[in-house]
Write an enzyme that holds these catalytic residues in place. Structure first.
Site, PDB file in Angstrom:
ATOM      1  N   GLU A  53       0.852  -1.268   0.151  1.00 55.19           N
ATOM      2  CA  GLU A  53       0.046   0.120  -0.139  1.00 55.19           C
ATOM      3  C   GLU A  53       0.984   1.236  -0.250  1.00 55.19           C
ATOM      4  O   GLU A  53       2.003   1.308   0.465  1.00 55.19           O
ATOM      5  CB  GLU A  53      -0.862  -0.023   1.263  1.00 55.19           C
ATOM      6  CG  GLU A  53      -1.662  -1.102   1.063  1.00 55.19           C
ATOM      7  CD  GLU A  53      -2.824  -1.406   2.291  1.00 55.19           C
ATOM      8  OE1 GLU A  53      -3.804  -1.931   2.328  1.00 55.19           O
ATOM      9  OE2 GLU A  53      -2.260  -1.108   3.544  1.00 55.19           O
ATOM     10  N   CYS A 107      -0.712   5.042   9.984  1.00 54.21           N
ATOM     11  CA  CYS A 107       0.566   4.206  10.296  1.00 54.21           C
ATOM     12  C   CYS A 107       0.326   2.765  10.945  1.00 54.21           C
ATOM     13  O   CYS A 107      -0.499   2.998  11.696  1.00 54.21           O
ATOM     14  CB  CYS A 107       1.538   4.984  11.541  1.00 54.21           C
ATOM     15  SG  CYS A 107       1.582   6.853  10.846  1.00 54.21           S
ATOM     16  N   CYS A 147       7.886  -6.133  15.035  1.00 53.88           N
ATOM     17  CA  CYS A 147       7.777  -5.148  16.276  1.00 53.88           C
ATOM     18  C   CYS A 147       6.045  -5.487  16.705  1.00 53.88           C
ATOM     19  O   CYS A 147       5.235  -5.794  15.600  1.00 53.88           O
ATOM     20  CB  CYS A 147       7.652  -3.605  15.888  1.00 53.88           C
ATOM     21  SG  CYS A 147       9.433  -3.190  15.239  1.00 53.88           S
ATOM     22  N   CYS A 176       3.737   8.336   1.417  1.00 58.02           N
ATOM     23  CA  CYS A 176       4.184   7.548   2.263  1.00 58.02           C
ATOM     24  C   CYS A 176       4.285   5.980   1.417  1.00 58.02           C
ATOM     25  O   CYS A 176       3.412   5.519   0.952  1.00 58.02           O
ATOM     26  CB  CYS A 176       3.121   7.410   3.413  1.00 58.02           C
ATOM     27  SG  CYS A 176       3.748   6.058   4.734  1.00 58.02           S
ATOM     28  N   CYS A 227       2.854  -3.440  15.432  1.00 56.22           N
ATOM     29  CA  CYS A 227       2.773  -3.368  13.948  1.00 56.22           C
ATOM     30  C   CYS A 227       2.069  -4.574  13.294  1.00 56.22           C
ATOM     31  O   CYS A 227       2.358  -5.548  13.266  1.00 56.22           O
ATOM     32  CB  CYS A 227       4.225  -2.858  13.303  1.00 56.22           C
ATOM     33  SG  CYS A 227       4.205  -2.676  11.751  1.00 56.22           S
ATOM     34  N   CYS A 254       7.341  -7.554   6.761  1.00 53.73           N
ATOM     35  CA  CYS A 254       8.477  -6.999   7.385  1.00 53.73           C
ATOM     36  C   CYS A 254       8.898  -8.148   8.434  1.00 53.73           C
ATOM     37  O   CYS A 254       8.277  -8.825   8.975  1.00 53.73           O
ATOM     38  CB  CYS A 254       8.171  -5.676   8.236  1.00 53.73           C
ATOM     39  SG  CYS A 254       9.831  -5.246   8.875  1.00 53.73           S
TER      40      CYS A 254
HETATM   41  N1  SAH Z   1      10.116  -0.063   9.193  1.00 60.50           N
HETATM   42  C1  SAH Z   1      10.164   1.347   9.550  1.00 60.50           C
HETATM   43  C2  SAH Z   1       9.148   2.115   8.831  1.00 60.50           C
HETATM   44  C3  SAH Z   1       7.662   1.766   8.576  1.00 60.50           C
HETATM   45  S1  SAH Z   1       6.634   1.936  10.163  1.00 60.50           S
HETATM   46  C4  SAH Z   1      10.112   1.602  11.097  1.00 60.50           C
HETATM   47  O1  SAH Z   1       9.733   0.902  11.881  1.00 60.50           O
HETATM   48  O2  SAH Z   1      10.666   2.941  11.402  1.00 60.50           O
HETATM   49  C5  SAH Z   1       6.446   3.792  10.284  1.00 60.50           C
HETATM   50  C6  SAH Z   1       6.109   3.980  11.736  1.00 60.50           C
HETATM   51  O3  SAH Z   1       4.778   3.662  12.122  1.00 60.50           O
HETATM   52  C7  SAH Z   1       7.152   3.458  12.677  1.00 60.50           C
HETATM   53  O4  SAH Z   1       7.385   4.357  13.836  1.00 60.50           O
HETATM   54  C8  SAH Z   1       6.395   2.591  13.253  1.00 60.50           C
HETATM   55  O5  SAH Z   1       6.819   2.145  14.479  1.00 60.50           O
HETATM   56  C9  SAH Z   1       4.951   3.085  13.331  1.00 60.50           C
HETATM   57  N2  SAH Z   1       3.977   2.014  13.616  1.00 60.50           N
HETATM   58  C10 SAH Z   1       3.806   0.765  13.389  1.00 60.50           C
HETATM   59  N3  SAH Z   1       2.704   0.098  13.696  1.00 60.50           N
HETATM   60  C11 SAH Z   1       1.784   1.105  14.311  1.00 60.50           C
HETATM   61  C12 SAH Z   1       0.497   1.117  14.874  1.00 60.50           C
HETATM   62  N4  SAH Z   1      -0.119   0.207  14.775  1.00 60.50           N
HETATM   63  N5  SAH Z   1      -0.071   2.278  15.222  1.00 60.50           N
HETATM   64  C13 SAH Z   1       0.931   3.558  15.031  1.00 60.50           C
HETATM   65  N6  SAH Z   1       2.207   3.631  14.608  1.00 60.50           N
HETATM   66  C14 SAH Z   1       2.776   2.483  14.175  1.00 60.50           C
HETATM   67 FE1  SF4 Z   2       8.904  -3.697  10.400  1.00 58.70          FE
HETATM   68 FE2  SF4 Z   2       6.786  -2.612  11.500  1.00 58.70          FE
HETATM   69 FE3  SF4 Z   2       8.674  -2.938  13.142  1.00 58.70          FE
HETATM   70 FE4  SF4 Z   2       8.815  -0.922  10.954  1.00 58.70          FE
HETATM   71  S1  SF4 Z   2       7.271  -1.003  12.955  1.00 58.70           S
HETATM   72  S2  SF4 Z   2      10.496  -2.365  11.583  1.00 58.70           S
HETATM   73  S3  SF4 Z   2       7.326  -2.120   9.528  1.00 58.70           S
HETATM   74  S4  SF4 Z   2       7.542  -4.445  12.096  1.00 58.70           S
END
Ligand code: SAH
Ligand code: SF4
Length: 365
Positions: free
Chosen positions: A91, A342, A115, A104, A118, A111
């Site tokens: 997306e 996000c 995390c 974005c 996420c 990934c």
């Molecule tokens: N992988 C990279 C970039 C993609 S995620 C990273 O982790 O930085 C972009 C941002 O969205 C990151 O700061 C991530 O931690 C945040 N993010 C991921 N899941 C989220 C969620 N469910 N709610 C709000 N922010 C989230």
């Molecule tokens: Fe990967 Fe999501 Fe962690 Fe970013 S926040 S590194 S997209 S698992």
């Protein structure tokens, strides 16, 4: 086999021109046609000799990813779903604001970094995106937005900024991301300034150093916790590159960065990392790092196991940072009626890691 010219930056395209017996400067003309005009048909490239156009038609193609969905939210946020073959999808989200338009972009199908909060991380990992698939997102957005350009709304409808904050960890797909960044910055392609292109990373320290050397654009770092014990749980890559090493890498990055601060992203998870004590700990942690904070209200997804911090908790947290003179913004949640906020970018991932099964069980424990 036909070569996809969307996979090349200026240097790669010059190399390709030489390979087919042309002068390297043809690359400049090609770049302009492909990226500025959004042209996919070589026969329409009127300033190229007929012989070259014919040669290109038989050896090369310009093939952006296929768009399979296009949704616009009530607030104007727009989301495209792009097919990545084999049932996978990613997306791309466009966020129009008064004086800028931010795109974005995703860098991977899924990934591998897992995390816990996420949605992309929960789905596991399938593969890295190619250069064509990464830059193809900007290519599409420009084309779609240009077609409906309304002069009265001016820049609001154009991509002025790119953030690599979609699906995936950009620094885990380093070479392809850097080639795509080269194209974003190239005056013959998208001509964006380094300050308007941001890479967001969860903290892959060695790759942060490589980015600093190869292509220093603005950097956002997903911090999310003020100490290793908590960050180890939320951002598992912290077990490999703990906070002290991460902050040292930030300091090194700042020596070449186009901006004189690092943006720290901090997702606000109710009862997990959002107390006033956490905020004070954070202030102490970043005392020596020039930075700004972006607090992100958690965007829920099914079975996440987390809740969004209440608004007054976020305000109290922000106030502690602000009192310590740390510039802090709270990210507005955009496009949540179309799941474009996000961490909600789920796309379609055929998981090769079995994480989609494993992680929810770990969280449930
Ligand atoms: N992988 C990279 C970039 C993609 S995620 C990273 O982790 O930085 C972009 C941002 O969205 C990151 O700061 C991530 O931690 C945040 N993010 C991921 N899941 C989220 C969620 N469910 N709610 C709000 N922010 C989230
Ligand atoms: Fe990967 Fe999501 Fe962690 Fe970013 S926040 S590194 S997209 S698992």
């Amino acid at each position: 086999m036909s070569i996809n010219l969307l996979d090349f930056d200026a240097k790669g395209l010059a190399g390709f021109c030489v390979e087919i017996g042309e002068k390297p400067f043809r690359a400049r003309q090609l770049l302009r046609w492909i990226h500025r005009s959004g042209e996919v048909d070589f026969t329409a490239m009127s300033d190229l000799a007929k012989g070259l156009r014919d040669k290109l038609s038989t050896t090369a193609m310009i093939e952006p990813p296929q768009v399979t969905g296009d949704h616009t939210a009530a607030d104007g946020t727009r989301k495209w779903l792009l097919s990545m073959g084999a049932g996978n999808g990613i997306e791309t989200v466009f966020i129009p604001e008064t004086n800028r338009g931010t795109l974005c972009i995703s860098s991977q199908v899924g990934c591998a970094l897992a995390c816990s909060f996420c949605s992309t991380g929960r789905q596991g990992f399938n593969r890295n995106l190619t250069v064509a698939e990464i830059i193809g997102q900007l290519w599409w957005a420009n084309k779609a937005l240009r077609e409906e350009l309304d002069p009265a709304r001016g820049r609001e409808r154009a991509v002025t900024n790119v953030v690599m904050m979609g699906m995936g960890e950009p620094l885990a797909n380093f070479e392809n991301v850097v080639t795509a960044l080269d194209l974003m910055l190239d005056d013959n392609a998208y001509g964006l300034s380094r300050r308007r292109v941001t890479v967001s990373t969860s903290g892959l320290v060695p790759a942060m150093d490589r980015l600093r050397e190869r292509c220093p654009v603005a950097l956002a770092v997903s911090l999310h916790a003020p100490n290793d014990a908590l960050r180890d749980q939320l951002v598992p890559i912290n077990r490999k590159y703990p906070i002290k090493e991460l902050l040292a890498a930030c300091q090194r990055y700042l020596q070449s960065a186009p901006r004189d601060f690092i943006t720290f992203e901090y997702v606000m998870l109710d009862g997990v990392n959002d107390s006033v004590a956490h905020a004070h700990e954070l202030v102490r942690l970043v005392r020596d790092t020039p930075c700004k904070f972006n607090l992100i209200p958690f965007n829920p997804f099914p079975n996440s196991g987390y809740r969004r911090s209440p608004a007054d908790t976020v305000c109290r947290f922000r106030d502690v940072l602000m009192q310590a003179e740390l510039i802090t913004t709270v990210r507005k949640t955009r496009g949540d009626d179309i799941d474009a906020a996000c961490g909600q970018l789920a796309g379609k991932v055929h998981d090769k890691t079995r994480r989609a099964i494993r992680v929810p069980m770990e969280v449930a424990r």
